[in-house]
Design a protein around this motif. Structure first.
Motif, PDB file in Angstrom:
ATOM      1  N   UNK A  49       7.163  11.470  10.696  1.00 62.13           N
ATOM      2  CA  UNK A  49       6.838  10.156  11.174  1.00 62.13           C
ATOM      3  C   UNK A  49       8.255   9.464  11.540  1.00 62.13           C
ATOM      4  N   UNK A  50       9.333   9.666  10.847  1.00 61.29           N
ATOM      5  CA  UNK A  50      10.685   8.904  11.337  1.00 61.29           C
ATOM      6  C   UNK A  50      11.943   9.607  10.244  1.00 61.29           C
ATOM      7  N   UNK A  51      13.032   9.443  10.611  1.00 63.79           N
ATOM      8  CA  UNK A  51      14.218   9.518   9.716  1.00 63.79           C
ATOM      9  C   UNK A  51      13.925   9.054   8.112  1.00 63.79           C
ATOM     10  N   UNK A  52      13.499   8.096   8.212  1.00 67.79           N
ATOM     11  CA  UNK A  52      13.474   7.290   6.810  1.00 67.79           C
ATOM     12  C   UNK A  52      12.283   7.940   6.001  1.00 67.79           C
ATOM     13  N   UNK A  53      11.304   8.414   6.929  1.00 65.43           N
ATOM     14  CA  UNK A  53      10.102   8.967   6.135  1.00 65.43           C
ATOM     15  C   UNK A  53      10.473  10.323   5.582  1.00 65.43           C
ATOM     16  N   UNK A  58      12.278  13.737   1.124  1.00 71.57           N
ATOM     17  CA  UNK A  58      13.237  14.403   0.665  1.00 71.57           C
ATOM     18  C   UNK A  58      13.769  13.727  -1.091  1.00 71.57           C
ATOM     19  N   UNK A  59      13.865  12.739  -0.907  1.00 71.18           N
ATOM     20  CA  UNK A  59      14.210  12.150  -2.407  1.00 71.18           C
ATOM     21  C   UNK A  59      13.042  12.109  -3.109  1.00 71.18           C
ATOM     22  N   UNK A  60      11.647  11.959  -2.870  1.00 72.14           N
ATOM     23  CA  UNK A  60      10.622  12.488  -3.925  1.00 72.14           C
ATOM     24  C   UNK A  60      10.865  13.812  -4.139  1.00 72.14           C
ATOM     25  N   UNK A  61      11.088  14.704  -3.619  1.00 71.36           N
ATOM     26  CA  UNK A  61      11.049  16.085  -3.768  1.00 71.36           C
ATOM     27  C   UNK A  61      12.203  16.705  -4.842  1.00 71.36           C
TER      28      UNK A  61
END
Length: 125
Positions: A49-53, A58-61
């Motif tokens: 959806x976006x770079x922030x998404x 990535x941080x959740x993984x």
């Protein structure tokens, strides 16, 4: 008309052959993949959806729970593919007798354990 026959509802007393375990596990992994895909589709949608998404996913993984879900998803997918190939080979007329059916079921389960360990090493490294 009442039939008098024994009923055994204690499933822990039943010894299933490897073919039954492989077949049941194939069905269970199919259901598990259905539910695991909700996480996969959400992560894919959010990351695109976006770079922030993408950074959010990535941080959740990096967390343990997300890695466990990813490992579980890869593991059930691996067994479902292995079991599916085994069933397709049986549909072609091979491995249908008792001895080769049991051997193919044991081989499928052993290959799945090896792939699950390799997937764990890959995801947690």
């Amino acid at each position: 008309m009442k039939k008098q026959r024994p009923v055994n509802l204690d499933l822990t007393t039943i010894s299933m052959p490897p073919t039954a375990k492989a077949s049941i596990l194939h069905r269970v992994t199919g259901v598990a993949m259905f539910f695991a895909l909700t996480f996969v589709i959400w992560a894919w949608s959010e990351s695109l959806s976006s770079a922030e998404g993408f950074e959010l996913v990535k941080s959740l993984m990096t967390g343990f729970i997300a890695k466990f879900i990813a490992w579980g998803t890869v593991t059930v997918l691996a067994y479902h593919i292995i079991g599916g190939f085994r069933h397709m080979i049986q549909d072609m007329g091979y491995w249908e007798d008792l001895e080769s059916g049991n051997s193919s079921a044991i081989a499928a389960l052993a290959l799945w354990v090896i792939l699950a360990i390799l997937a764990g090493v890959w995801i947690w490294s």
